[in-house]
Design a protein around this motif. Structure first.
Motif, PDB file in Angstrom:
ATOM      1  N   GLY A 193      -4.543  -4.422   0.936  1.00 42.43           N
ATOM      2  CA  GLY A 193      -3.609  -3.485   0.361  1.00 42.43           C
ATOM      3  C   GLY A 193      -4.308  -2.468  -0.536  1.00 42.43           C
ATOM      4  N   GLU A 194      -3.521  -1.743  -1.280  1.00 43.37           N
ATOM      5  CA  GLU A 194      -4.134  -0.803  -2.212  1.00 43.37           C
ATOM      6  C   GLU A 194      -4.175  -1.455  -3.597  1.00 43.37           C
ATOM      7  OE1 GLU A 194      -6.025   1.729  -2.205  1.00 43.37           O
ATOM      8  OE2 GLU A 194      -5.939   1.703  -4.389  1.00 43.37           O
TER       9      GLU A 194
ATOM     10  N   ASN B 267      -8.063   3.406  -1.520  1.00 39.78           N
ATOM     11  CA  ASN B 267      -7.824   4.586  -0.678  1.00 39.78           C
ATOM     12  C   ASN B 267      -7.948   5.877  -1.493  1.00 39.78           C
ATOM     13  OD1 ASN B 267      -5.393   4.985  -2.085  1.00 39.78           O
ATOM     14  ND2 ASN B 267      -4.153   3.980  -0.514  1.00 39.78           N
TER      15      ASN B 267
ATOM     16  N   SER C  49      -4.964  -5.577   5.536  1.00 40.91           N
ATOM     17  CA  SER C  49      -4.392  -5.364   4.208  1.00 40.91           C
ATOM     18  C   SER C  49      -4.045  -6.679   3.510  1.00 40.91           C
ATOM     19  CB  SER C  49      -3.133  -4.505   4.316  1.00 40.91           C
ATOM     20  OG  SER C  49      -2.279  -5.079   5.268  1.00 40.91           O
TER      21      SER C  49
ATOM     22  N   TYR D 121      -4.641   2.321  11.903  1.00 42.64           N
ATOM     23  CA  TYR D 121      -5.432   1.188  12.402  1.00 42.64           C
ATOM     24  C   TYR D 121      -5.199  -0.060  11.572  1.00 42.64           C
ATOM     25  CZ  TYR D 121      -8.222   3.336   8.740  1.00 42.64           C
ATOM     26  OH  TYR D 121      -8.610   3.909   7.563  1.00 42.64           O
ATOM     27  N   CYS D 122      -4.487   0.085  10.457  1.00 44.81           N
ATOM     28  CA  CYS D 122      -4.332  -1.024   9.516  1.00 44.81           C
ATOM     29  C   CYS D 122      -2.936  -1.631   9.552  1.00 44.81           C
ATOM     30  CB  CYS D 122      -4.667  -0.545   8.108  1.00 44.81           C
ATOM     31  SG  CYS D 122      -4.590  -1.805   6.836  1.00 44.81           S
ATOM     32  N   MET D 123      -1.902  -0.781   9.557  1.00 40.15           N
ATOM     33  CA  MET D 123      -0.540  -1.325   9.572  1.00 40.15           C
ATOM     34  C   MET D 123       0.427  -0.314  10.171  1.00 40.15           C
ATOM     35  SD  MET D 123       0.544  -1.163   5.532  1.00 40.15           S
ATOM     36  CE  MET D 123      -0.834  -1.890   4.671  1.00 40.15           C
TER      37      MET D 123
ATOM     38  N   PHE E  69      -0.218   3.966   1.515  1.00 38.83           N
ATOM     39  CA  PHE E  69      -0.528   4.611   2.790  1.00 38.83           C
ATOM     40  C   PHE E  69      -0.109   3.678   3.929  1.00 38.83           C
ATOM     41  CE2 PHE E  69      -4.429   7.334   1.270  1.00 38.83           C
ATOM     42  CZ  PHE E  69      -3.630   7.944   0.331  1.00 38.83           C
ATOM     43  N   ARG E  70      -0.148   4.210   5.127  1.00 38.73           N
ATOM     44  CA  ARG E  70       0.128   3.391   6.314  1.00 38.73           C
ATOM     45  C   ARG E  70      -0.893   3.744   7.395  1.00 38.73           C
ATOM     46  NH1 ARG E  70       2.875   1.432   3.153  1.00 38.73           N
ATOM     47  NH2 ARG E  70       5.062   0.823   3.179  1.00 38.73           N
ATOM     48  N   CYS E  71      -2.167   3.513   7.109  1.00 36.27           N
ATOM     49  CA  CYS E  71      -3.204   3.912   8.070  1.00 36.27           C
ATOM     50  C   CYS E  71      -2.915   3.287   9.438  1.00 36.27           C
ATOM     51  CB  CYS E  71      -4.572   3.492   7.568  1.00 36.27           C
ATOM     52  SG  CYS E  71      -4.932   4.211   5.965  1.00 36.27           S
TER      53      CYS E  71
ATOM     54  N   CYS F 283       0.835  -1.192   0.000  1.00 36.07           N
ATOM     55  CA  CYS F 283       0.000   0.000   0.000  1.00 36.07           C
ATOM     56  C   CYS F 283       0.874   1.249   0.000  1.00 36.07           C
ATOM     57  CB  CYS F 283      -0.886   0.000   1.242  1.00 36.07           C
ATOM     58  SG  CYS F 283      -2.128   1.308   1.170  1.00 36.07           S
TER      59      CYS F 283
HETATM   60 FE1  SF4 Z   1      -4.931   2.311   4.672  1.00 37.08          FE
HETATM   61 FE2  SF4 Z   1      -6.142   0.658   2.927  1.00 37.08          FE
HETATM   62 FE3  SF4 Z   1      -3.523   0.976   2.921  1.00 37.08          FE
HETATM   63 FE4  SF4 Z   1      -4.655  -0.292   4.952  1.00 37.08          FE
HETATM   64  S1  SF4 Z   1      -4.606  -0.984   2.885  1.00 37.08           S
HETATM   65  S2  SF4 Z   1      -2.987   1.235   5.038  1.00 37.08           S
HETATM   66  S3  SF4 Z   1      -6.560   0.840   5.105  1.00 37.08           S
HETATM   67  S4  SF4 Z   1      -5.012   2.568   2.526  1.00 37.08           S
END
Ligand code: SF4
Ligand code: SAM
Length: 331
Positions: free
Chosen positions: A71-72, A100, A327, A31-33, A27-29, A25
């Motif tokens: 993942g993305e 995302n 993810s 709550y997710c990773m 991003f590194r949200c 991904c």
């Molecule tokens: Fe955020 Fe989605 Fe990436 Fe998880 S998989 S870090 S929720 S954008």
């Protein structure tokens, strides 16, 4: 009612497949990773051809809806190749994606042309600094441009998904609904799930129930429970005077297992029978030991259904029982 040949031991008909096409991904949200998340070696990830093979088998067995996620999913190279092939499978009613939003400005039109009919876009905040805090990336503007791009295209449905963490972004739920309405999008609020170990916050401390959010929104809008059902964890409400809906995905406060109609294919080719349990079947080994045996693949899918558990248990007071992250699973 679908004519799916996939029926589990509890009589539930499975006609919905979610596929995680990558665990990576941009991003590194929180709550997710974690920021330093480790990803699977590429050889362990299903190829796009293998993903299409699994999708083809599922559709042959009666699956009517497929959601592509990660993942993305839109950072996976050549993803449009797989989307086009899956969308064209005879018998499939809907190909949808969860993203995302970071690539939508660039790819919105191509997604529509490939046959994607609905898009879920994750957006937890409209504030730039907070966006950076929650995703660890300064990309709110890019995501907003992506939303603008897809809003102008004739997709069947666009929906926002917002994970709400008490004390972090719960003060924005009204603004997020306003934003969704202004863009003719539905919106769902999601309770955080204890998938994988994270270091950013204590999940139990930021838990805020869907019922609390609903009560707050009802002070501003007239909401009435909709007939719409997805067979999943979402409950939808009609908003008086609007054609959009607001939904709540409540794995903690509302158990939805009895109507579960879905299974998930992980990025590494495990068929996961339940989001909240580890029961799975390794389809990658079937694909790689018998690459051209479509009958064997279908039979393996049928056989795996005996593993589908009756329900999941999420308990925020315990250490996470599920060590995989959303993810890797295809949330
Ligand atoms: Fe955020 Fe989605 Fe990436 Fe998880 S998989 S870090 S929720 S954008
Ligand atoms: N990267 C894409 C995205 O963010 O939309 C698709 C994959 S992401 C794992 C799918 C959805 O899962 C997103 O809406 C995200 O907010 C949600 N999610 C991730 N981790 C979660 C968790 N621990 N609890 C609840 N929802 C989570």
């Amino acid at each position: 009612m679908s004519d799916s040949k996939l029926i589990d031991p509890f009589g539930r008909k499975i006609d919905y497949l979610r596929i995680s096409v990558t665990d990576r991904c941009d991003f590194r949200c929180t709550y997710c990773m974690d920021e330093d998340a480790t990803f699977l070696p590429r050889r362990d990830i299903l190829s796009l051809e293998e993903i299409v093979q699994v999708a083809t088998s599922f559709v042959a067995l009666g699956t009517r809806k497929i959601r592509i996620t990660g993942g993305e999913p839109l950072v996976r190279k050549d993803i449009l190749f797989a989307l086009k092939q899956i969308a064209a499978l005879p018998g499939l009613d809907e190909l949808t994606i969860t993203t995302n939003g970071s690539q939508l400005e660039k790819m919105g039109q191509q997604l529509f042309d490939a046959g994607v009919s609905r898009i879920n876009i994750s957006l937890d905040t409209l504030k730039r600094e907070r966006f950076e805090e929650l995703t660890r990336r300064d990309k709110l503007d890019q995501v907003l441009r992506g939303i603008k791009t897809v809003s102008a295209l004739p997709f069947k449905q666009l929906k926002l998904n917002a994970v709400i963490l008490g004390g972090h972004n719960d003060d924005e739920i009204e603004d997020l609904v306003e934003f969704a309405l202004a863009h003719k999008m539905d919106i769902s609020f999601i309770e955080e799930m204890p998938l994988g170990q994270i270091s950013h916050h204590d999940r139990a401390k930021v838990y805020i129930s869907s019922d609390e959010l609903l009560e707050r929104l009802q002070q501003r809008w007239h909401l009435s429970l909709s007939e719409r059902s997805t067979g999943g964890p979402s409950r939808y409400y009609d908003i008086a005077g609007e054609s959009q809906q607001v939904g709540f995905i409540s794995p903690h406060s509302h158990n939805f297992c009895s109507t579960c109609n879905r299974v998930r294919l992980t990025a590494e080719g495990r068929l996961l029978l339940c989001l909240g349990n580890e029961h799975s079947k390794d389809l990658k080994s079937v694909l790689r030991t018998h690459p051209d045996d479509a009958d064997l693949l279908q039979q393996s899918i049928i056989d795996s259904l005996v593993l589908k558990p009756e329900k999941h248990h999420f308990n925020l007071d315990e250490e996470p029982q599920i060590l995989r992250f959303m993810s890797a699973t295809g949330g």
